[in-house]
Scaffold this active site. Structure first.
Site, mmCIF file in Angstrom:
data_model
loop_
_atom_site.group_PDB
_atom_site.id
_atom_site.type_symbol
_atom_site.label_atom_id
_atom_site.label_comp_id
_atom_site.label_asym_id
_atom_site.label_seq_id
_atom_site.Cartn_x
_atom_site.Cartn_y
_atom_site.Cartn_z
ATOM 1 N N ASN A 28 0.862 -1.192 0.000
ATOM 2 C CA ASN A 28 0.000 0.000 0.000
ATOM 3 C C ASN A 28 0.895 1.237 0.000
ATOM 4 O OD1 ASN A 28 -2.486 1.254 -0.151
ATOM 5 N ND2 ASN A 28 -2.676 1.461 2.066
ATOM 6 N N HIS A 33 7.415 5.858 0.661
ATOM 7 C CA HIS A 33 8.115 4.630 0.259
ATOM 8 C C HIS A 33 8.890 4.858 -1.050
ATOM 9 C CE1 HIS A 33 4.620 2.670 2.510
ATOM 10 N NE2 HIS A 33 5.660 2.136 3.103
ATOM 11 N N ASP A 151 8.611 6.020 11.481
ATOM 12 C CA ASP A 151 8.666 4.932 12.468
ATOM 13 C C ASP A 151 9.984 5.056 13.239
ATOM 14 O OD1 ASP A 151 6.176 3.489 11.739
ATOM 15 O OD2 ASP A 151 7.181 3.353 9.818
ATOM 16 N N SER A 186 1.169 7.870 5.506
ATOM 17 C CA SER A 186 1.150 6.549 6.132
ATOM 18 C C SER A 186 0.183 5.669 5.354
ATOM 19 C CB SER A 186 0.648 6.680 7.579
ATOM 20 O OG SER A 186 0.203 5.424 8.055
HETATM 21 O O1 PAF Z 1 7.600 -0.361 8.538
HETATM 22 C C1 PAF Z 1 7.069 -1.356 8.005
HETATM 23 O O2 PAF Z 1 6.408 -1.265 6.966
HETATM 24 C C2 PAF Z 1 7.238 -2.724 8.643
HETATM 25 O O3 PAF Z 1 7.290 -2.626 10.032
HETATM 26 C C3 PAF Z 1 8.445 -3.502 8.100
HETATM 27 C C4 PAF Z 1 9.756 -2.804 8.444
HETATM 28 C C5 PAF Z 1 8.337 -3.662 6.594
HETATM 29 C C6 PAF Z 1 8.493 -4.891 8.739
HETATM 30 O O4 PAF Z 1 7.340 -5.620 8.463
#
Ligand code: PAF
Length: 285
Positions: A28, A33, A151, A186
């Site tokens: 998603n 990202h 995060d 997010s």
């Molecule tokens: O941040 C995330 O999307 C998740 O915690 C990760 C690092 C891919 C681990 O599942």
């Protein structure tokens, strides 16, 4: 871009490279990202991303089943961003048997803040990240892995894991990307109703206000400032878990008990529920 579903295929596609740049995700994907993929790709000789919704990091009452799975759209975006290999394992590939060997990160860091409100969360995260690192980096002399600073605590947990297990992996972080109104991007923002989406920016506004109030305030006033920030959000209908000021260095060692705050690098962190959606954010001050 090659899309692979097995560890064997992944390793085969990476066999000619010595320094993979890896961006693990749960899919998603949003612009944050994609920015990470672009940044990471300048640091390795092949760019790999993974999409895997990791059951181990969800509590039974959390959103594992409803977490958005958007593989086709995600693959398109990764391809455009210059990703070379997408690893999208099915659950049986990564966990062919119950994962009884797990990484237990130090409790001083992993059982506070997110770990306090989501017990076991960092065990699940560390375990899957170590396993994904093994899939991508085994046999490589070096590598780089990229994580978003939204995060904040997760990045710290993973950095320490890499250090403690002497993994030859550089951890790179990407700044939090925000929508025009300031809401941190997010994957879970897609859960928000239009009214909640309009309200959601108040978390980052509250963190900014707490950060400003904390800077230069007396250490003895901090608890009251944090409590006031939480109450202000609660009055707007949120259910705050924490809004807190911590040392950037480790998040857990106590701040000075007296004198003015802000003489060392600090970070304001917050988590709160808006309707059914739990949002987190942070701000370095
Ligand atoms: O941040 C995330 O999307 C998740 O915690 C990760 C690092 C891919 C681990 O599942």
């Amino acid at each position: 871009m090659h899309i692979v579903h097995t560890i064997a295929d992944l390793r085969q596609h990476l066999s000619a490279y010595r320094r993979p740049a890896f961006v693990p995700t749960m899919g998603n994907l949003h612009d944050g990202h994609i920015a990470l993929v672009k940044q990471a790709s300048a640091l390795g000789d092949v760019t790999v991303s993974s999409i895997f919704v990791n059951r181990l990091q969800f509590a039974p009452h959390e959103d594992f089943d409803s977490y958005p799975r958007t593989l086709d759209a995600d693959a398109e975006r990764l391809k455009e961003a210059g990703c070379n290999v997408l690893f999208a394992p099915r659950e049986k590939e990564l966990y062919p048997e119950p994962q009884t060997y797990k990484v237990h990160p130090a409790s001083e860091l992993a059982d506070i803040l997110e770990g306090h409100f989501r017990p076991g969360f960092f065990i699940g995260v560390s375990t899957v990240v170590l396993k994904l690192f093994s899939c991508v980096f085994a046999g490589k002399p070096e590598g780089v892995a990229a994580f978003g600073k939204k995060d904040y605590q997760q990045v710290m947990v993973i950095r320490r894991m890499v250090q403690q297990f002497a993994l030859p992996i550089e951890i790179m972080t990407g700044e939090t990307l925000r929508a025009d109104d300031g809401l941190a991007l997010s994957s879970r923002n897609t859960y928000l109703s239009p009214a909640e989406r309009a309200e959601a920016v108040q978390l980052s506004i509250a963190l900014t206000a707490l950060g400003q109030a904390a800077q230069g305030a007396q250490a003895t006033d901090l608890q009251a400032l944090e409590a006031a920030a939480m109450q202000a959000l609660a009055r707007r209908g949120w259910k705050p878990d924490y809004l807190t000021v911590r040392k950037r260095a480790d998040l857990f060692s106590p701040l000075a008990q007296s004198g003015p705050l802000g003489t060392e690098p600090l970070v304001v962190l917050g988590a709160a529920k808006l309707g059914m959606t739990r949002l987190i954010d942070n701000l370095e001050i």
